[in-house]
Design an enzyme around this catalytic site. Structure first.
Site, mmCIF file in Angstrom:
data_model
loop_
_atom_site.group_PDB
_atom_site.id
_atom_site.type_symbol
_atom_site.label_atom_id
_atom_site.label_comp_id
_atom_site.label_asym_id
_atom_site.label_seq_id
_atom_site.Cartn_x
_atom_site.Cartn_y
_atom_site.Cartn_z
ATOM 1 N N HIS A 189 1.587 5.419 -1.646
ATOM 2 C CA HIS A 189 1.297 6.615 -2.459
ATOM 3 C C HIS A 189 2.617 7.191 -2.958
ATOM 4 O O HIS A 189 3.500 7.494 -2.136
ATOM 5 C CB HIS A 189 0.586 7.683 -1.618
ATOM 6 C CG HIS A 189 -0.715 7.202 -1.054
ATOM 7 N ND1 HIS A 189 -1.922 7.398 -1.679
ATOM 8 C CD2 HIS A 189 -0.988 6.505 0.075
ATOM 9 C CE1 HIS A 189 -2.884 6.847 -0.953
ATOM 10 N NE2 HIS A 189 -2.349 6.295 0.118
ATOM 11 N N HIS A 206 0.862 -1.208 0.000
ATOM 12 C CA HIS A 206 0.000 0.000 0.000
ATOM 13 C C HIS A 206 0.884 1.239 0.000
ATOM 14 O O HIS A 206 1.489 1.575 1.022
ATOM 15 C CB HIS A 206 -0.904 0.013 1.227
ATOM 16 C CG HIS A 206 -1.884 1.153 1.247
ATOM 17 N ND1 HIS A 206 -3.229 0.976 1.467
ATOM 18 C CD2 HIS A 206 -1.722 2.484 1.063
ATOM 19 C CE1 HIS A 206 -3.843 2.149 1.421
ATOM 20 N NE2 HIS A 206 -2.945 3.086 1.182
ATOM 21 N N LEU A 220 -5.139 9.394 7.957
ATOM 22 C CA LEU A 220 -6.422 8.716 7.998
ATOM 23 C C LEU A 220 -6.233 7.273 7.532
ATOM 24 O O LEU A 220 -5.546 7.070 6.533
ATOM 25 C CB LEU A 220 -7.431 9.429 7.084
ATOM 26 C CG LEU A 220 -7.916 10.781 7.622
ATOM 27 C CD1 LEU A 220 -8.719 11.518 6.557
ATOM 28 C CD2 LEU A 220 -8.749 10.593 8.893
ATOM 29 N N LYS A 226 -9.171 -0.115 -5.870
ATOM 30 C CA LYS A 226 -9.254 0.535 -4.558
ATOM 31 C C LYS A 226 -10.601 1.202 -4.361
ATOM 32 O O LYS A 226 -11.040 2.001 -5.201
ATOM 33 C CB LYS A 226 -8.138 1.584 -4.447
ATOM 34 C CG LYS A 226 -8.124 2.382 -3.145
ATOM 35 C CD LYS A 226 -7.653 1.535 -1.956
ATOM 36 C CE LYS A 226 -7.801 2.278 -0.639
ATOM 37 N NZ LYS A 226 -6.686 3.142 -0.326
ATOM 38 N N ALA A 274 -4.213 14.988 5.493
ATOM 39 C CA ALA A 274 -3.882 13.705 6.139
ATOM 40 C C ALA A 274 -2.789 12.981 5.382
ATOM 41 O O ALA A 274 -2.818 12.920 4.156
ATOM 42 C CB ALA A 274 -5.136 12.845 6.185
ATOM 43 N N ARG A 277 2.373 9.699 -5.632
ATOM 44 C CA ARG A 277 2.013 10.952 -6.322
ATOM 45 C C ARG A 277 2.498 10.906 -7.773
ATOM 46 O O ARG A 277 2.618 9.855 -8.362
ATOM 47 C CB ARG A 277 2.536 12.198 -5.594
ATOM 48 C CG ARG A 277 2.325 12.207 -4.093
ATOM 49 C CD ARG A 277 0.884 12.090 -3.687
ATOM 50 N NE ARG A 277 0.752 12.233 -2.237
ATOM 51 C CZ ARG A 277 -0.224 11.689 -1.515
ATOM 52 N NH1 ARG A 277 -1.166 10.957 -2.085
ATOM 53 N NH2 ARG A 277 -0.280 11.876 -0.223
ATOM 54 N N ASP A 283 1.325 2.661 3.512
ATOM 55 C CA ASP A 283 0.483 3.853 3.325
ATOM 56 C C ASP A 283 1.332 5.128 3.417
ATOM 57 O O ASP A 283 0.844 6.174 3.852
ATOM 58 C CB ASP A 283 -0.670 3.897 4.331
ATOM 59 C CG ASP A 283 -1.760 4.888 3.906
ATOM 60 O OD1 ASP A 283 -1.805 5.270 2.726
ATOM 61 O OD2 ASP A 283 -2.556 5.287 4.778
ATOM 62 N N HIS A 328 -4.681 -0.575 5.765
ATOM 63 C CA HIS A 328 -4.258 0.162 6.964
ATOM 64 C C HIS A 328 -5.230 -0.014 8.137
ATOM 65 O O HIS A 328 -5.814 0.942 8.639
ATOM 66 C CB HIS A 328 -4.025 1.652 6.678
ATOM 67 C CG HIS A 328 -5.017 2.315 5.780
ATOM 68 N ND1 HIS A 328 -6.364 2.322 6.024
ATOM 69 C CD2 HIS A 328 -4.859 3.019 4.642
ATOM 70 C CE1 HIS A 328 -6.976 2.981 5.072
ATOM 71 N NE2 HIS A 328 -6.101 3.417 4.212
ATOM 72 N N HIS A 368 -10.571 1.274 1.758
ATOM 73 C CA HIS A 368 -10.390 2.294 2.797
ATOM 74 C C HIS A 368 -11.644 2.191 3.667
ATOM 75 O O HIS A 368 -12.710 2.706 3.309
ATOM 76 C CB HIS A 368 -10.243 3.695 2.199
ATOM 77 C CG HIS A 368 -9.964 4.725 3.246
ATOM 78 N ND1 HIS A 368 -8.750 5.354 3.376
ATOM 79 C CD2 HIS A 368 -10.729 5.204 4.258
ATOM 80 C CE1 HIS A 368 -8.783 6.184 4.415
ATOM 81 N NE2 HIS A 368 -9.979 6.106 4.965
#
Ligand code: DOR
Ligand code: ZN
Length: 343
Positions: A14, A12, A218, A98, A262, A16, A246, A173, A135
């Site tokens: 990110h 998991h 979050l 997702k 977040a 960008r 995450d 998460h 999520h």
């Protein structure tokens, strides 16, 4: 002291886009062979063609000499069709889909407004063996922020796994004892990722000496008893729990703001942070299964064969890293970490 592990994967992540990729992809590729790439860009990655183009941009940011495979995901919306899923599956590059409840978190405005709008897509995913990554937080403003995960599980996740008993589902998460209990007692089709920050911190971290925007993410950090339940699950040897950082980079000014966004950044030292959490729990011998085996097994992918080595050695985390014309404040900025990954 040294610790040699099969090279881990991050289930998991990110990263960008554009200039930000340079910093954050390098941090991840240094440690991990593969990562599940979150699709919450602006605009979101809702189609296979977008995922394939995004994949190329990520690969272009991998530093010379490192091997790294981004595993792409699609962003589920009320409009996702069964054909979108078939196309994703046939690409062999899109690994999962997702589900963000609309409004639940960063860049989730285009997310799902009502899960019943996604039945056709989920049916197709179940048929195609395409995992659903969730999520798991309700957005109902009447629900206490700290109860959002528990209520989502009761209202949405439990019914969903009954409706789609063959669908592979990852509770991303996981942050609560209730989440751990749900996953533990669910069939083998249901698993969860656990972040390093939820293993290391409880909600006190957000208020230590004042409001700490770099400890805000979050699902939000929870009380100590929940952290203990996460640590027990991660170190239990259960194949249902595996590593997903995450790691969520944001420019400093977006965090240190009157309305801070977040996300906690951990990619600079992900494996070292997990090693710290596992060592504190007296469970270093469980780290390899959690970080390098169980995720690949759940996804039906081969385990990695090369190794990484961690050495017990103090080093200081930088105060910040460059990020696309700004800076990024990592978890434990300026503090000492006790494990270091060997280059
Ligand atoms: O803290 C978070 N940040 N949680 C999420 O779900 C999204 C992420 C982000 O993209 O920044
Ligand atoms: Zn995320």
């Amino acid at each position: 002291m040294e610790l040699t592990l099969t090279r881990p994967d991050d289930w998991h992540l990110h990263v960008r886009d554009s200039d930000a990729l340079t910093t954050v992809v390098a941090h991840t590729a240094r440690q991990f062979a593969r990562a599940i790439i979150m699709p919450n860009l602006q605009p979101p990655v809702t189609k296979t063609a977008q995922a394939l183009a995004y994949r190329e941009r990520i690969l272009a940011a991998v530093p010379e000499g490192l091997q790294f495979t981004p595993l792409m995901t699609l962003y589920l919306t009320d409009q996702t069709t069964a054909d979108d899923i078939v196309e994703a599956k046939n690409s062999n590059r899109v690994q999962a889909v997702k589900l963000y409840p609309a409004g639940a978190t960063t860049n989730s405005a285009a997310g799902v407004t009502d899960i019943s709008n996604t039945w056709a897509a989920l049916e197709s995913m179940q048929q195609q063996g395409m995992p659903l990554l969730v999520h798991a937080e309700v957005t109902d403003p009447d629900i206490d922020v700290f109860d959002r995960e528990k209520v989502f599980i009761e209202r949405h996740l439990q019914p969903l796994i009954q409706r789609f008993p063959q669908l592979k589902v990852v509770l991303e998460h996981v942050t609560t004892r209730e989440g751990i209990e749900f996953v533990s007692s669910a069939p083998d089709t249901v698993a969860a990722t656990i972040t390093a920050h939820h293993l290391l911190l409880n909600r006190n971290a957000m208020f230590r000496g004042g409001l700490q925007p770099h400890s805000y993410c979050l699902p939000v950090l929870k009380r100590e008893s929940h952290r203990e339940a996460l640590l027990a699950a991660a170190t239990s040897g259960s194949r249902k729990f595996f590593l997903g950082t995450d790691s969520a980079p944001h420019a400093r000014e977006r965090k240190e703001s009157s309305c801070g966004c977040a996300g906690i950044y951990t990619a600079h030292a992900a494996l070292e942070l997990y090693a710290q959490a596992f060592e504190d729990a007296g469970a270093l011998q469980q780290l390899e299964d959690f970080a390098s085996h169980f995720g690949a097994d759940f996804y039906g992918l081969p385990r990695n064969t090369d190794k990484v080595m961690l050495v017990k050695k103090d080093w200081q985390v930088p105060d910040s890293y460059p990020l696309a014309g700004s800076t990024l404040v990592p978890l434990l900025a300026g503090e000492t970490l006790h494990w270091q990954l060997q280059p």
